[in-house]
Scaffold this motif. Structure first.
Motif, short mmCIF file in Angstrom:
data_model
loop_
_atom_site.label_atom_id
_atom_site.label_comp_id
_atom_site.label_asym_id
_atom_site.label_seq_id
_atom_site.Cartn_x
_atom_site.Cartn_y
_atom_site.Cartn_z
N UNK A 24 0.96 -2.90 4.13
CA UNK A 24 -0.15 -1.42 3.84
C UNK A 24 0.79 -1.06 2.54
N UNK A 25 1.95 -0.67 2.47
CA UNK A 25 2.82 -0.36 1.10
C UNK A 25 2.53 -0.76 0.25
N UNK A 26 1.70 -2.30 -0.06
CA UNK A 26 2.24 -3.31 -1.16
C UNK A 26 0.27 -2.49 -1.66
N UNK A 27 -0.30 -2.66 -1.07
CA UNK A 27 -1.68 -2.44 -1.13
C UNK A 27 -1.86 -0.87 -1.91
N UNK A 28 -1.10 -0.11 -1.19
CA UNK A 28 -0.95 1.51 -1.20
C UNK A 28 -0.58 1.78 -3.11
N UNK A 64 -8.63 1.44 -3.83
CA UNK A 64 -8.54 2.53 -2.91
C UNK A 64 -8.84 2.67 -1.55
N UNK A 65 -10.02 2.19 -1.50
CA UNK A 65 -11.08 1.58 -0.60
C UNK A 65 -10.50 1.10 0.09
N UNK A 66 -10.36 -0.49 0.15
CA UNK A 66 -9.00 -1.99 0.84
C UNK A 66 -8.61 -1.00 1.88
N UNK A 67 -7.36 -0.44 1.28
CA UNK A 67 -6.47 0.71 1.57
C UNK A 67 -6.97 1.73 2.75
N UNK A 68 -7.88 2.49 2.50
CA UNK A 68 -8.96 3.03 3.48
C UNK A 68 -8.84 2.37 4.38
N UNK A 106 7.94 5.79 2.27
CA UNK A 106 10.27 5.47 2.02
C UNK A 106 10.24 3.96 1.43
N UNK A 107 9.28 3.28 2.49
CA UNK A 107 9.24 1.69 1.94
C UNK A 107 9.35 1.29 0.49
N UNK A 108 8.45 1.93 -0.34
CA UNK A 108 8.05 2.10 -1.96
C UNK A 108 8.28 2.16 -2.80
#
Length: 290
Positions: free
Chosen positions: A65-69, A152-156, A177-179
Protein backbone atom coordinates in the motif's frame (compact mmCIF):
# COMPACT_ATOMS: atom_id res chain seq x y z
CA UNK A 1 -15.58 18.19 7.43
CA UNK A 2 -15.40 16.95 3.86
CA UNK A 3 -15.75 20.49 2.54
CA UNK A 4 -12.94 21.61 4.86
CA UNK A 5 -10.81 18.67 3.72
CA UNK A 6 -11.27 19.62 0.07
CA UNK A 7 -10.34 23.22 0.87
CA UNK A 8 -7.17 22.01 2.64
CA UNK A 9 -6.29 19.85 -0.35
CA UNK A 10 -6.74 22.86 -2.61
CA UNK A 11 -4.25 24.79 -0.49
CA UNK A 12 -1.80 21.87 -0.51
CA UNK A 13 -1.90 21.48 -4.30
CA UNK A 14 -1.52 25.21 -4.85
CA UNK A 15 1.53 25.25 -2.57
CA UNK A 16 3.03 22.23 -4.35
CA UNK A 17 2.81 24.12 -7.63
CA UNK A 18 4.08 27.34 -6.07
CA UNK A 19 6.98 25.48 -4.48
CA UNK A 20 7.97 23.90 -7.78
CA UNK A 21 8.27 27.39 -9.27
CA UNK A 22 10.68 28.22 -6.44
CA UNK A 23 12.93 25.23 -7.13
CA UNK A 24 11.37 22.57 -4.89
CA UNK A 25 11.76 19.13 -6.50
CA UNK A 26 8.98 16.54 -6.71
CA UNK A 27 10.78 14.28 -4.22
CA UNK A 28 11.05 17.15 -1.72
CA UNK A 29 7.35 17.98 -2.04
CA UNK A 30 6.28 14.40 -1.37
CA UNK A 31 8.83 13.98 1.47
CA UNK A 32 7.81 17.13 3.36
CA UNK A 33 4.13 16.41 2.79
CA UNK A 34 4.60 13.06 4.57
CA UNK A 35 7.09 14.21 7.21
CA UNK A 36 5.14 17.28 8.34
CA UNK A 37 1.79 15.49 8.41
CA UNK A 38 3.11 12.67 10.63
CA UNK A 39 2.92 14.62 13.95
CA UNK A 40 -0.71 15.54 13.23
CA UNK A 41 -1.58 11.94 12.45
CA UNK A 42 0.19 10.59 15.55
CA UNK A 43 -1.62 13.17 17.68
CA UNK A 44 -4.92 12.03 16.19
CA UNK A 45 -4.10 8.41 17.03
CA UNK A 46 -3.09 9.25 20.60
CA UNK A 47 -6.37 11.09 21.19
CA UNK A 48 -8.45 8.44 19.45
CA UNK A 49 -7.84 4.71 19.07
CA UNK A 50 -4.43 4.79 20.80
CA UNK A 51 -1.08 3.46 19.66
CA UNK A 52 -2.05 -0.12 20.47
CA UNK A 53 -4.33 0.02 17.43
CA UNK A 54 -1.26 0.26 15.17
CA UNK A 55 -0.31 -3.40 15.69
CA UNK A 56 -0.76 -5.43 12.53
CA UNK A 57 -0.21 -8.89 11.13
CA UNK A 58 -0.20 -7.61 7.55
CA UNK A 59 3.13 -5.80 7.27
CA UNK A 60 3.61 -6.95 3.68
CA UNK A 61 0.23 -5.55 2.66
CA UNK A 62 1.07 -2.20 4.26
CA UNK A 63 4.36 -2.08 2.35
CA UNK A 64 2.51 -2.70 -0.91
CA UNK A 65 0.00 0.00 0.00
CA UNK A 66 2.89 2.36 0.77
CA UNK A 67 4.50 1.81 -2.63
CA UNK A 68 1.17 2.23 -4.43
CA UNK A 69 0.41 5.34 -2.39
CA UNK A 70 3.77 6.95 -3.14
CA UNK A 71 3.34 6.31 -6.86
CA UNK A 72 -0.16 7.81 -6.81
CA UNK A 73 0.89 10.83 -4.74
CA UNK A 74 3.94 11.49 -6.90
CA UNK A 75 1.87 11.33 -10.09
CA UNK A 76 -0.76 13.63 -8.60
CA UNK A 77 1.87 16.17 -7.54
CA UNK A 78 3.57 15.94 -10.94
CA UNK A 79 0.28 16.56 -12.74
CA UNK A 80 -0.29 19.63 -10.55
CA UNK A 81 3.19 20.89 -11.45
CA UNK A 82 2.76 20.28 -15.20
CA UNK A 83 -0.85 21.43 -15.66
CA UNK A 84 -2.98 24.40 -14.62
CA UNK A 85 -4.65 23.63 -11.30
CA UNK A 86 -8.18 23.42 -12.71
CA UNK A 87 -7.26 20.99 -15.48
CA UNK A 88 -5.35 18.66 -13.14
CA UNK A 89 -8.22 18.76 -10.64
CA UNK A 90 -10.90 17.94 -13.22
CA UNK A 91 -8.98 14.97 -14.60
CA UNK A 92 -8.59 13.79 -11.00
CA UNK A 93 -12.38 13.60 -10.78
CA UNK A 94 -12.11 10.48 -12.95
CA UNK A 95 -10.98 8.41 -9.94
CA UNK A 96 -14.49 6.99 -9.24
CA UNK A 97 -14.75 5.94 -12.89
CA UNK A 98 -11.50 4.00 -12.81
CA UNK A 99 -12.35 2.59 -9.38
CA UNK A 100 -15.64 1.25 -10.75
CA UNK A 101 -13.88 -0.47 -13.64
CA UNK A 102 -11.16 -1.94 -11.40
CA UNK A 103 -13.71 -3.16 -8.86
CA UNK A 104 -15.65 -4.89 -11.63
CA UNK A 105 -12.65 -6.69 -13.09
CA UNK A 106 -10.43 -7.26 -10.04
CA UNK A 107 -12.98 -7.69 -7.25
CA UNK A 108 -15.70 -9.13 -9.50
CA UNK A 109 -18.21 -6.67 -8.08
CA UNK A 110 -21.55 -6.69 -9.95
CA UNK A 111 -21.70 -3.59 -12.14
CA UNK A 112 -24.98 -2.86 -13.90
CA UNK A 113 -25.96 -0.71 -16.81
CA UNK A 114 -26.23 2.49 -14.78
CA UNK A 115 -22.63 2.40 -13.55
CA UNK A 116 -21.24 1.22 -16.88
CA UNK A 117 -23.17 4.01 -18.58
CA UNK A 118 -21.73 6.50 -16.09
CA UNK A 119 -18.21 5.20 -16.80
CA UNK A 120 -18.65 5.70 -20.55
CA UNK A 121 -20.10 9.18 -19.99
CA UNK A 122 -17.24 10.11 -17.68
CA UNK A 123 -14.58 8.88 -20.09
CA UNK A 124 -16.10 11.10 -22.78
CA UNK A 125 -15.67 14.02 -20.39
CA UNK A 126 -12.07 13.02 -19.70
CA UNK A 127 -11.33 12.90 -23.44
CA UNK A 128 -12.75 16.42 -23.83
CA UNK A 129 -10.45 17.74 -21.09
CA UNK A 130 -7.38 15.80 -22.22
CA UNK A 131 -7.88 16.82 -25.87
CA UNK A 132 -4.67 16.93 -27.92
CA UNK A 133 -4.05 20.56 -28.88
CA UNK A 134 -0.50 20.48 -30.16
CA UNK A 135 1.03 21.65 -26.89
CA UNK A 136 3.49 18.90 -25.96
CA UNK A 137 3.80 19.91 -22.30
CA UNK A 138 0.04 20.09 -21.81
CA UNK A 139 -0.54 16.75 -23.54
CA UNK A 140 2.14 15.05 -21.44
CA UNK A 141 0.77 16.62 -18.28
CA UNK A 142 -2.74 15.42 -19.15
CA UNK A 143 -1.45 11.87 -19.58
CA UNK A 144 0.31 12.11 -16.21
CA UNK A 145 -2.97 13.30 -14.66
CA UNK A 146 -4.85 10.34 -16.15
CA UNK A 147 -2.16 7.98 -14.83
CA UNK A 148 -2.49 9.67 -11.42
CA UNK A 149 -6.25 9.10 -11.40
CA UNK A 150 -5.77 5.45 -12.35
CA UNK A 151 -3.11 4.98 -9.65
CA UNK A 152 -5.33 6.65 -7.04
CA UNK A 153 -8.23 4.38 -8.02
CA UNK A 154 -5.94 1.36 -7.63
CA UNK A 155 -4.98 2.51 -4.13
CA UNK A 156 -8.67 2.95 -3.31
CA UNK A 157 -9.42 -0.64 -4.32
CA UNK A 158 -6.44 -1.97 -2.35
CA UNK A 159 -7.41 0.00 0.77
CA UNK A 160 -10.92 -1.40 0.49
CA UNK A 161 -9.47 -4.90 0.72
CA UNK A 162 -7.01 -3.90 3.46
CA UNK A 163 -9.85 -2.32 5.44
CA UNK A 164 -11.41 -5.74 5.96
CA UNK A 165 -8.92 -6.33 8.79
CA UNK A 166 -7.10 -3.03 9.35
CA UNK A 167 -8.55 0.08 11.05
CA UNK A 168 -8.20 3.41 9.25
CA UNK A 169 -5.68 4.69 11.82
CA UNK A 170 -3.41 1.69 11.25
CA UNK A 171 -3.44 2.15 7.48
CA UNK A 172 -2.81 5.90 7.63
CA UNK A 173 0.07 5.72 10.13
CA UNK A 174 1.79 2.80 8.42
CA UNK A 175 1.60 4.53 5.06
CA UNK A 176 2.88 7.87 6.31
CA UNK A 177 5.66 6.52 8.53
CA UNK A 178 6.94 3.76 6.22
CA UNK A 179 7.00 6.07 3.19
CA UNK A 180 9.63 8.21 4.92
CA UNK A 181 12.18 5.40 4.50
CA UNK A 182 12.38 5.45 0.68
CA UNK A 183 11.68 9.18 0.57
CA UNK A 184 14.40 9.93 3.14
CA UNK A 185 16.86 7.90 1.09
CA UNK A 186 15.88 9.78 -2.09
CA UNK A 187 16.40 13.08 -0.26
CA UNK A 188 20.13 12.32 -0.08
CA UNK A 189 20.17 13.12 -3.80
CA UNK A 190 17.22 15.48 -4.26
CA UNK A 191 17.15 17.43 -0.98
CA UNK A 192 18.44 20.99 -1.10
CA UNK A 193 18.47 24.25 0.84
CA UNK A 194 15.85 26.93 0.20
CA UNK A 195 15.17 30.53 1.14
CA UNK A 196 13.03 31.23 4.25
CA UNK A 197 9.82 31.87 2.29
CA UNK A 198 10.10 28.53 0.50
CA UNK A 199 10.53 26.74 3.83
CA UNK A 200 7.36 28.45 5.06
CA UNK A 201 5.53 27.26 1.94
CA UNK A 202 6.75 23.69 2.52
CA UNK A 203 5.66 23.81 6.17
CA UNK A 204 2.22 25.07 5.17
CA UNK A 205 1.96 22.45 2.42
CA UNK A 206 2.73 19.56 4.76
CA UNK A 207 0.38 20.88 7.44
CA UNK A 208 -2.45 21.34 4.92
CA UNK A 209 -1.91 17.81 3.61
CA UNK A 210 -1.97 16.26 7.07
CA UNK A 211 -5.05 18.27 8.06
CA UNK A 212 -6.84 17.20 4.89
CA UNK A 213 -6.03 13.55 5.55
CA UNK A 214 -7.50 13.70 9.06
CA UNK A 215 -10.61 15.51 7.89
CA UNK A 216 -11.15 13.05 5.04
CA UNK A 217 -10.97 10.14 7.47
CA UNK A 218 -13.25 11.85 9.98
CA UNK A 219 -15.86 12.67 7.35
CA UNK A 220 -16.18 9.02 6.37
CA UNK A 221 -16.71 8.08 10.02
CA UNK A 222 -19.54 10.60 10.39
CA UNK A 223 -21.57 10.03 7.22
CA UNK A 224 -21.99 7.50 4.38
CA UNK A 225 -19.72 7.66 1.34
CA UNK A 226 -22.64 8.66 -0.90
CA UNK A 227 -23.19 11.72 1.29
CA UNK A 228 -19.63 13.02 1.65
CA UNK A 229 -18.00 12.20 -1.70
CA UNK A 230 -20.02 14.70 -3.78
CA UNK A 231 -18.34 17.41 -1.68
CA UNK A 232 -15.07 16.53 -3.42
CA UNK A 233 -16.24 18.28 -6.58
CA UNK A 234 -15.97 21.63 -4.82
CA UNK A 235 -12.24 21.16 -5.40
CA UNK A 236 -12.75 22.74 -8.82
CA UNK A 237 -13.81 25.97 -7.13
CA UNK A 238 -10.62 26.10 -5.08
CA UNK A 239 -8.44 25.08 -8.05
CA UNK A 240 -9.96 27.86 -10.15
CA UNK A 241 -9.58 30.40 -7.35
CA UNK A 242 -5.94 29.57 -6.54
CA UNK A 243 -5.09 29.26 -10.23
CA UNK A 244 -6.42 32.75 -10.84
CA UNK A 245 -4.92 34.36 -7.72
CA UNK A 246 -1.48 32.75 -7.76
CA UNK A 247 -0.82 31.80 -11.37
CA UNK A 248 -3.14 34.07 -13.41
CA UNK A 249 -4.79 31.08 -15.11
CA UNK A 250 -8.45 30.24 -15.65
CA UNK A 251 -9.99 26.94 -16.79
CA UNK A 252 -9.86 26.31 -20.54
CA UNK A 253 -13.11 26.08 -22.51
CA UNK A 254 -12.58 22.32 -22.99
CA UNK A 255 -12.26 21.93 -19.22
CA UNK A 256 -15.48 23.82 -18.61
CA UNK A 257 -17.18 21.53 -21.11
CA UNK A 258 -15.75 18.26 -19.81
CA UNK A 259 -15.95 18.99 -16.07
CA UNK A 260 -19.78 18.83 -15.75
CA UNK A 261 -19.81 15.55 -17.69
CA UNK A 262 -17.17 13.95 -15.43
CA UNK A 263 -18.88 15.27 -12.29
CA UNK A 264 -22.28 14.01 -13.48
CA UNK A 265 -20.87 10.55 -14.15
CA UNK A 266 -19.32 10.42 -10.67
CA UNK A 267 -22.59 11.46 -9.07
CA UNK A 268 -24.45 8.76 -11.01
CA UNK A 269 -22.04 6.13 -9.68
CA UNK A 270 -22.45 7.40 -6.11
CA UNK A 271 -26.24 7.52 -6.47
CA UNK A 272 -26.33 3.98 -7.81
CA UNK A 273 -24.13 2.67 -4.98
CA UNK A 274 -26.47 4.40 -2.51
CA UNK A 275 -29.48 2.75 -4.17
CA UNK A 276 -27.83 -0.67 -4.04
CA UNK A 277 -27.01 -0.16 -0.37
CA UNK A 278 -30.66 0.66 0.37
CA UNK A 279 -31.82 -2.37 -1.61
CA UNK A 280 -29.51 -4.68 0.34
CA UNK A 281 -30.76 -3.28 3.66
CA UNK A 282 -34.31 -4.03 2.50
CA UNK A 283 -33.36 -7.60 1.62
CA UNK A 284 -33.25 -7.18 -2.16
CA UNK A 285 -30.38 -9.06 -3.83
CA UNK A 286 -27.70 -7.03 -5.59
CA UNK A 287 -28.40 -8.86 -8.82
CA UNK A 288 -32.05 -7.77 -8.68
CA UNK A 289 -31.07 -4.19 -7.83
CA UNK A 290 -28.58 -4.04 -10.73
Amino acid sequence: MRLAAVAALGIMFALVKLGSERGVTLVESVFYRQLLSLPLILGWVSLGPGFASLKTQRVGSHVIRMVMGLVAMSLNFLSIIMLPLAEATVIGFAVPLFATVLAAFLLKEPTGKYRWGAVVLGLIGVILVVRPDGEALYSTGALVAVAAALATASVTIFIRQLGATEPAATTVVWFTASSLIPLGTAMLWFGQMHDPLTWVLLLAMGTAGGTAQLLLTASLRMAPVSVVLPMDYTGLIWATLWGWLLFSTLPLSATLLGAPIIIASGLIILWREHQLGKAQRLGVSEAEAV
